[in-house]
Design a protein around this motif. Structure first.
Motif, mmCIF file in Angstrom:
data_model
loop_
_atom_site.group_PDB
_atom_site.id
_atom_site.type_symbol
_atom_site.label_atom_id
_atom_site.label_comp_id
_atom_site.label_asym_id
_atom_site.label_seq_id
_atom_site.Cartn_x
_atom_site.Cartn_y
_atom_site.Cartn_z
ATOM 1 N N ALA A 217 0.826 -1.208 0.000
ATOM 2 C CA ALA A 217 0.000 0.000 0.000
ATOM 3 C C ALA A 217 0.856 1.252 0.000
ATOM 4 C CB ALA A 217 -0.914 0.001 1.218
ATOM 5 N N ILE A 218 0.371 2.289 -0.697
ATOM 6 C CA ILE A 218 0.990 3.615 -0.665
ATOM 7 C C ILE A 218 -0.036 4.619 -0.131
ATOM 8 C CG2 ILE A 218 0.446 3.956 -3.128
ATOM 9 C CD1 ILE A 218 3.397 5.584 -1.278
ATOM 10 N N ILE A 219 0.322 5.312 0.924
ATOM 11 C CA ILE A 219 -0.467 6.416 1.470
ATOM 12 C C ILE A 219 0.160 7.681 0.900
ATOM 13 C CG2 ILE A 219 -1.344 7.472 3.591
ATOM 14 C CD1 ILE A 219 -1.923 4.460 3.331
ATOM 15 N N TYR A 220 -0.620 8.546 0.259
ATOM 16 C CA TYR A 220 0.009 9.691 -0.413
ATOM 17 C C TYR A 220 -0.773 10.983 -0.216
ATOM 18 C CZ TYR A 220 -3.390 9.064 -4.256
ATOM 19 O OH TYR A 220 -4.539 8.956 -5.014
ATOM 20 N N ASN A 221 -0.020 12.071 -0.156
ATOM 21 C CA ASN A 221 -0.574 13.406 0.044
ATOM 22 C C ASN A 221 -1.092 13.937 -1.293
ATOM 23 O OD1 ASN A 221 -1.146 16.051 0.742
ATOM 24 N ND2 ASN A 221 1.007 16.675 0.834
ATOM 25 N N GLU A 222 -2.405 13.873 -1.492
ATOM 26 C CA GLU A 222 -2.951 14.283 -2.785
ATOM 27 C C GLU A 222 -2.996 15.801 -2.961
ATOM 28 O OE1 GLU A 222 -6.911 13.115 -3.624
ATOM 29 O OE2 GLU A 222 -7.711 13.685 -1.670
ATOM 30 N N GLU A 223 -2.641 16.558 -1.912
ATOM 31 C CA GLU A 223 -2.569 18.011 -2.055
ATOM 32 C C GLU A 223 -1.284 18.444 -2.756
ATOM 33 O OE1 GLU A 223 -5.230 19.133 1.888
ATOM 34 O OE2 GLU A 223 -3.104 19.611 1.861
ATOM 35 N N ASP A 224 -0.317 17.553 -2.843
ATOM 36 C CA ASP A 224 0.920 17.815 -3.580
ATOM 37 C C ASP A 224 0.717 17.309 -5.006
ATOM 38 O OD1 ASP A 224 3.603 17.159 -4.753
ATOM 39 O OD2 ASP A 224 4.315 17.933 -2.828
ATOM 40 N N ALA A 225 0.691 18.228 -5.961
ATOM 41 C CA ALA A 225 0.355 17.876 -7.342
ATOM 42 C C ALA A 225 1.314 16.845 -7.929
ATOM 43 C CB ALA A 225 0.331 19.136 -8.210
ATOM 44 N N GLU A 226 2.607 16.968 -7.618
ATOM 45 C CA GLU A 226 3.582 16.026 -8.180
ATOM 46 C C GLU A 226 3.426 14.644 -7.556
ATOM 47 O OE1 GLU A 226 5.105 15.417 -10.966
ATOM 48 O OE2 GLU A 226 6.570 17.050 -10.819
ATOM 49 N N VAL A 227 3.185 14.593 -6.259
ATOM 50 C CA VAL A 227 2.942 13.314 -5.590
ATOM 51 C C VAL A 227 1.715 12.642 -6.192
ATOM 52 C CG1 VAL A 227 2.162 12.254 -3.424
ATOM 53 C CG2 VAL A 227 4.055 13.885 -3.399
ATOM 54 N N LYS A 228 0.658 13.407 -6.350
ATOM 55 C CA LYS A 228 -0.600 12.882 -6.904
ATOM 56 C C LYS A 228 -0.367 12.309 -8.298
ATOM 57 C CE LYS A 228 -5.297 14.489 -8.088
ATOM 58 N NZ LYS A 228 -6.107 13.495 -7.345
ATOM 59 N N ARG A 229 0.383 13.047 -9.120
ATOM 60 C CA ARG A 229 0.649 12.596 -10.492
ATOM 61 C C ARG A 229 1.470 11.305 -10.491
ATOM 62 N NH1 ARG A 229 4.445 12.179 -13.998
ATOM 63 N NH2 ARG A 229 6.024 13.094 -12.614
#
Length: 451
Positions: A217-229
């Protein structure tokens, strides 16, 4: 096992040495110089080298593992002897993986926030007396070591640094941990000396995702555009869980986190720290801690060492020091202090100390980083620039990079101290951001001058 450390005195290396010693392994090590607190901690356990330097005779056939620190060079005499004898040579992250390969590995990655998130997770586990192995990059309240290794704990929580593994292994550390559960907090270009382009830097996080075990699993900060991409375009066979900054309010210098049970006062503050907190909550949930237990524990978390650490306070003033040095961290930290004390004047001081921050090609990344401050100060040492073999920086370049006409720039430690200690701190917040000490600033003295 008999384990020898080449460059045992480093912050990470000496902590691993202590952890292995505490586990019962036979540990030895060498280094050409060792400073506090590493020196005192190694001495207390009988691990401090009798003589500083590199000695090939330290390397013998009966050594089971050699752990090589980044400080050592490729031509290190002990490294060459280990190669000659055919000994197994590990980088720091390689050996951590060896210790954790039969555990559930939880790896916290990102350009910023990883130390704080890792610290929050460990604080929650400690609060609820849940034993885990770990490696974290800061000293935590309630923890006597920064690395803990056992044969029996089910989880190992690892702070996933993207810097290089060793002089002979140029892979980023977090590529070697092969997480079962991972978190990605943010991506903001750093380590320009290793990753000369933004694209090359981002690629390391794309590779990180491919190293997560299938079904992980990956938990990710979707407020960071590059992380989201990066995460959402990944084709790895992993589960993806996005998170956002939770709702909160600030009242009279106190941050209140919205929870199912109502507003809850917490010790940490700033949007970036609340975002970190939510990431930590997700990880703790996957490690078996429900929301109610998480909130109960996190209410007592005071922060990691050097991360918005309060060093002085009076009825009308407060001073913090922070490890922030990269542009994104500087901006987030400055904005956090201003938001916490909006009616107070904010004096924000930044020391340009790292290779990236002192590189003229990287300076433009700091545009707007200090905009939230009422008074913005930048300190750098021309001597440090020279030692790093970088092109000389002029004050005009600093002014242009930060894009503030009223920016104050110091290159002399005495001048900076004079400025600092002649300020009127009434109704003021002071923020000192550096991975150094402004050429010798005594942080304990700051309190005296604020009273």
């Amino acid at each position: 096992m008999r384990i020898h450390f080449i460059a045992i005195g480093g912050s990470a290396m000496h902590n691993l040495a202590l952890a292995l010693h505490n586990k019962g392994e036979a540990v030895s090590g060498s280094d050409n110089e060792i400073f506090e607190p590493s020196k005192g901690r190694l001495k207390a356990k009988g691990l401090l080298p009798e003589t500083f330097g590199w000695f090939p005779e330290n390397i013998t056939k009966d050594i089971d593992a050699v752990i090589l620190g980044m400080k050592a060079k490729e031509d290190n005499p002990e490294l060459l002897k280990a190669k000659e004898l055919g000994l197994k040579i590990y980088s720091y992250p390689e050996y951590l993986y060896e210790q954790a390969k039969n555990k559930t590995r939880v790896v916290i990655g990102g350009s910023h926030g990883k130390t704080t998130i890792t610290s929050m997770i460990l604080h929650v586990m400690h609060y609820h007396e849940k034993e885990v192995d770990y490696m974290v990059g800061a000293q935590l309240e309630g923890f006597d070591v920064m690395v803990k290794l056992t044969d029996h704990n089910d989880f190992m929580v690892l702070e996933g640094d993207e810097y290089l593994s060793s002089p002979i292994d140029r892979r980023p550390k977090f590529h070697l941990y092969k997480p079962n559960i991972a978190l990605l907090s943010g991506i903001a270009w750093d380590h320009i000396n290793v990753f000369p382009t933004y694209e090359n830097y981002v690629e390391q996080f794309e590779i990180f995702l491919t190293e997560i075990t299938n079904g992980g699993a990956i938990i990710y900060n979707e407020e960071d555009a590059e992380v989201k991409r990066v995460v959402e375009s990944s084709t790895s066979m992993i589960k993806k869980y996005p998170y956002q900054t939770p709702s909160y309010t600030v009242e009279d210098g106190q941050t209140l986190l919205d929870t199912p049970e109502g507003p809850m006062p917490i010790e940490v503050f700033g949007k970036h720290n609340l975002n970190n907190l939510e990431g930590a909550r997700w990880i703790c949930q996957l490690m078996g801690v429900d929301a109610d237990d998480f909130y109960e524990a996190i209410a007592t978390f005071k922060g990691a060492s050097k991360r918005l650490e309060k060093i002085a306070e009076t009825p009308t003033a407060v001073a913090y020091k922070d490890f922030a040095h990269s542009p994104s961290k500087v901006k987030a930290t400055t904005e956090a202090v201003k938001a916490q004390y909006p009616k107070r004047k904010l004096i924000a001081c930044l020391e340009l100390h790292t290779y990236s921050s002192l590189n003229p090609e990287f300076l433009s990344e700091y545009k707007g980083a200090l905009d939230a401050a009422d008074s913005a100060v930048v300190f750098y040492s021309p001597h440090a620039v020279m030692i790093k073999n970088l092109e000389a920086i002029k004050s005009e370049q600093i002014d242009e990079a930060f894009n503030r006409d009223d920016l104050i720039v110091f290159t002399n430690p005495a001048d900076f101290k004079t400025y600092l200690y002649t300020q009127d701190f009434d109704n003021t917040s002071l923020l000192l951001m550096s991975s150094g000490n402004y050429g010798g600033l005594d942080f304990d003295e700051v309190k005296k001058y604020m009273e």
